[in-house]
Structures are given as C-alpha cells and as structure tokens.
Design an enzyme around this catalytic site. Structure first.
Site, PDB file in Angstrom:
ATOM      1  NE  ARG A 126      -4.246  -1.406  -0.024  1.00 43.46           N
ATOM      2  CZ  ARG A 126      -5.174  -1.297  -0.981  1.00 43.46           C
ATOM      3  NH1 ARG A 126      -5.084  -0.350  -1.894  1.00 43.46           N
ATOM      4  NH2 ARG A 126      -6.180  -2.141  -1.034  1.00 43.46           N
ATOM      5  CB  CYS A 142      -7.113 -12.851 -11.097  1.00 43.38           C
ATOM      6  SG  CYS A 142      -8.288 -12.474  -9.800  1.00 43.38           S
ATOM      7  N   GLY A 183     -10.465  -2.924   1.262  1.00 38.44           N
ATOM      8  CA  GLY A 183     -11.604  -3.708   1.741  1.00 38.44           C
ATOM      9  C   GLY A 183     -12.016  -4.771   0.725  1.00 38.44           C
ATOM     10  NE  ARG A 240     -12.322  -9.896  10.624  1.00 35.75           N
ATOM     11  CZ  ARG A 240     -12.997  -9.955   9.478  1.00 35.75           C
ATOM     12  NH1 ARG A 240     -13.932 -10.874   9.267  1.00 35.75           N
ATOM     13  NH2 ARG A 240     -12.722  -9.098   8.495  1.00 35.75           N
ATOM     14  CB  CYS A 250      -4.149 -12.805  -1.129  1.00 38.20           C
ATOM     15  SG  CYS A 250      -5.091 -12.155  -2.508  1.00 38.20           S
TER      16      CYS A 250
END
Lengths: 377, 127
Positions: A16, A80, A113, A186, A198
């Site tokens: 990022r 992808c 997200g 989680r 990923c």
C-alpha cells in the site's frame, strides 16, 4: 516458429503506497524492465498493459510520462489474469512476425476492503450474493470434502508462503506466521480465516519480450496461454448462479495448463518451480490439482510431503505468493513472471530454487479467465 | 422483489429457470440460449422447491452494495432436475448444517426500501 525471450524484467513492490498513483508505479516498473533490456524510445513496436481498476488509457498514461508513445498501446482486462492475457497477446504478436520487441506491463491500485466488482449485477449486491470471500469459502469447503484437506492444511499453506515471503523484499508481508496465529485470526467465511485470504493491494510489473535472436541470453517464453471457462461448474470462477451435477467439468486452469504444456512440449513432471494463484490458501491446493502437479484429491499429501516448500522437489510460490505479496489484479500475473525470470537467472538469494530451469506461472479469476505461462532457461 | 423474473412469490414459491429442448440442460436464471449447447430460446420452467445441501458458508462482513443483516448463510443446493443453485440460506451458523440435508425454497425479506416496502429474495431453509 520464432522463439520469444524475456530481455528485461522490472517491478514496483506490492503493498500500500499512499500518494503514489497507478501511473507512478507503472513508470517505476517499465523503467526497470527497459533498463535491464538495454532499450529505450523507439526500440519496441507495441505495448500491452494489464489493468482492471486503472481506468481509461492506463498504459498511455505510463508511457506518456516516459516520452515513449506513438506505437499501439493496448489496455488488457481479464480479471486476475489480466497480465497473463497481455503476455499472451505480446508473445503471439512476436511469434507471428508482427513485431520484434514488445513491452508488457501491468499496474494497479486496488480499492481497500472487500473488492467491489462491476462483474456483479446490482440485484446480486443487494441480495448479498456479491461476496467474493463467500465464493472462495464455498470452493474451499468442497475441496476440503473431496481432497481430505483440513483447516490445519490450509493454515500450513499460509505458513509456507509467508516463510517464503519473508525473504522477498518486494512483498507486502515480510514476516513469518504460525499455524496457531492463522487459525486464531477471525473467520471470514468458513472454512477460511482472515490470514488465509490474500489482500487486494497495489503494485506494478513489466517485461520486455524480444524475438529470441535479438536477446539470445534471455529466459525463453515457452508458452503463454489464456482460456475462459466451459459451463457446468457452479463454483467455477465464472461465478454463475447455477451449474450441473457433473463433477468432471474441466476447470479453466486445467484447460489453460493442458494447452500450455502442449505448446511448450513439457509436462508437470518437468517443472522445477511454480508461482500459482493463492488468492486463498485452498486456492493454492486446488491449483496444484488443476495444474496436474498431483492427482485430483492429492494436494494435501503433496503439501504434507514438503515438495512445495523451498528446498522441496517443486517449490510453489517461492516469492511468498499472493498471500505474502497481496494481489494488484493487473500486475499480479506479471509479478509472478518477474519472480520466475529472476529464479531462472539464479538471482533470488535466500529464496532461490537451486538449479531451476523450467518454471510455470498461473493466475485464475473472474470471467472466468485462467492464464498459464511456461518459461525455460 | 430484488429482481423481476428470478422467482415467483406466494404460497408455492419457485425459482424461474429454462430447460433446453435439444440437450435437456436446466439453467438458472432464465437463459436466452442454452449455456451448454447454445440452442436458442430454451423453454421456461419452474424449478423444484426441494433439494439437498451441497456446499455452505456464512458471510460475516457486509459485501459491497448489501444493506441487510449479517451474518447470513450462503450455499449451494442440488435440485432433482440435476442442477446446483447458489442462494442465501436462512441458517447463518455453518456448524448447524450438514452435507446432503434436505432444503426447501423460501422467499425472505432483505431490507426495507425508501417507500417502506420489504425487498425480498429467494433463500433455502432446512426442510
């Protein structure tokens, strides 16, 4: 037929990067690939740019910044497998005698997200049926049922790839993890926990392809294949709402791999190193089966044998895979190929697969699109 | 209704599909041509209301564009006409479900629209 070689490879790390644009990252990767190939303005006759979220004329924006336009520049979207699609087109154009040198790159800045995909109809979103992790979870559950895979196997795929990624300075996650930590993260969609998925992220990758006589010492592009799905499989990456009860419908990955093995005159037993789609931990195991590395149902035993770990018979995802690098859609397939080019040249330091001469990369995703590339050196 | 033409509501709800006159394949939702053999204009049919559970999970974070409650179940149900359908499940605890268990079609509320009407969709419930 004319052989094609990879004359240069370049990367912008995956991660990022606030304040860094899609164009900025593309510039870094393209510059590095051109420099390695020792070529510049006027030396390539076409450019193919893989991107899914880049927007209008992503490739043009990168090459404009470098003062290298005028040739055909095509953006290629195949989910992808966008980079694999770009590579197939570029390789085929050189083989056909249309060009002698082609630039292929991919650059991407994914939204944060859960990815919103224009693939889904608005009603599917409204009904809660546009949850990509749920489709991964359903596919993972079926694979667990048919291949005797446990949650611990899934966790061990993550541990393996993150260990590999710890030795990759271009990966997003360069820290090892443990089975306990993976199973302690989680649950996103049973059986998949957060660490088994990923991260969509950002990055760029670039390659210069040349007619082999112009770059005879380069890594050879032995096959570059893209295939879509054939109907029938309800959990195929084509993401249909229904399918048949026929369990023997070949996966798009299998279709692409079969063509690629034939094109290269090689088979799965000839491979020394592989980068494959590990969007989630189960996907890596499924990919191993679909690519013919083991019999259907044999991927858990393959993992247990240690064959797919660095130091094993056929290391899978020595770069750390998408689980360590993250997945910038348009760049991820070419990022795999950059890794494999470096592996075949023996440049990978602590994550080097010793003596690797035959490599395969694989991406699969929505469409369905499946890309398989085979490299030799 | 979340989308017209997907299912019928009422006492006997049903998913609306098509059946190919040439190869007999069944499609959902309704198809313009057989997705298997490309024969045009397959015949409209109502799919069976009962089937068996083939795969299931639960969604724990709201996906893009979704305004309903979480968690919710999502799964694949195999119908007697040889078709597997993806849909919501009324059961959101994966541990409460088992492979092969009988399931039945339901029409369930998703959320309320701006005019105060319930938006409904199809789902499968343990029979």
């Amino acid at each position: 037929m004319t052989d094609v070689t990879v004359a240069g490879a370049g990367l912008h790390p995956f991660g990022r990067f606030d304040g860094v644009s899609t164009t900025d990252m593309g510039v870094v990767a393209v510059r590095a690939a051109l420099q390695e190939a020792g070529i510049g303005k006027g030396d390539f006759q076409a450019a193919f740019c893989g991107t899914a979220y880049g927007g209008v004329a992503t490739g043009h924006k990168v090459l404009s910044r470098l003062g290298m336009t005028g040739m055909p520049i095509l953006d290629v979207e195949a989910g992808c497998a966008s980079g694999g699609a770009a590579l197939m087109l570029a390789g085929a154009a050189i083989r056909a005698g249309q060009y002698d040198t082609v630039l292929v790159f991919g650059t991407e800045k994914m939204p944060k997200g859960i990815i919103r995909s224009s693939f889904f109809e608005p009603w599917q979103e409204e009904a809660g049926l546009a949850s990509t992790p749920a489709f991964f979870g359903l596919r993972a559950q079926r694979l667990c049922m048919t291949s005797g895979i446990t949650k611990e196997h899934l966790a061990r795929v993550v541990v393996k790839n993150r260990r590999h990624g710890a030795a990759n300075p271009d990966a997003m996650y360069q820290k090892e993890t443990t089975v306990e930590a993976v199973l302690g993260s989680r649950v996103v969609c049973e059986p998949l926990h957060l660490f088994m998925l990923c991260s969509p992220n950002e990055g760029a990758a670039a390659l210069v392809l040349r007619r082999a006589d112009l770059a005879p010492s380069g890594v050879k592009l032995a096959a570059a294949v893209l295939r879509s799905h054939i109907p029938g499989s309800v959990l195929s990456e084509s993401t249909p709402l229904a399918g048949s009860t026929d369990d023997d419908v070949p996966a798009p990955t299998t279709l692409a791999a079969t063509d690629a093995y034939e094109e290269a005159g090689l088979g799965p037993a000839d491979l020394h190193v592989m980068e494959c789609q590990d969007t989630d931990a189960a996907r890596e195991l499924g990919s191993c089966e679909e690519l013919g590395l083991c019999e259907p149902g044999g991927s858990a035993a393959l993992l247990d044998s240690g064959a797919t770990t660095l130091g094993g018979r056929l290391p899978v995802n020595p770069s750390g895979g998408l689980l360590s690098k993250g997945e910038p859609l348009g760049a991820s397939a070419l990022g795999q190929v950059v890794e494999l080019v470096r592996q075949l040249r023996g440049e990978c330091g602590p994550r080097q697969v010793e003596g690797a001469r035959v490599a395969l990369s694989h991406t699969v995703g929505r469409g369905a699109n499946a890309g398989v590339v085979i490299l030799t050196h | 209704m979340v989308r017209e033409g997907l299912f019928i509501d009422g006492d006997l709800p049903a998913l609306l599909g098509t059946r190919c006159g040439a190869c007999g394949s069944v499609h959902f939702p309704r198809a313009d041509a057989c997705t298997y053999c490309a024969t045009a204009d397959p015949e409209p049919v109502e799919l069976s209301r009962q089937g068996t559970l083939w795969a299931w999970t639960a969604v724990t974070a709201p996906p893009p564009g979704y305004q309903g409650e979480i968690p919710y179940g999502i799964g694949v149900v195999e119908l007697p006409e040889g078709v597997r359908v993806i849909g919501r499940l009324t059961e959101s605890d994966p541990g409460a479900l088992a492979e092969g268990q009988p399931m039945e079609l339901r029409i369930v509320p998703l959320h309320r629209d701006e005019d105060g009407n319930d938006v409904v969709t199809y789902a499968f419930a343990p029979a």
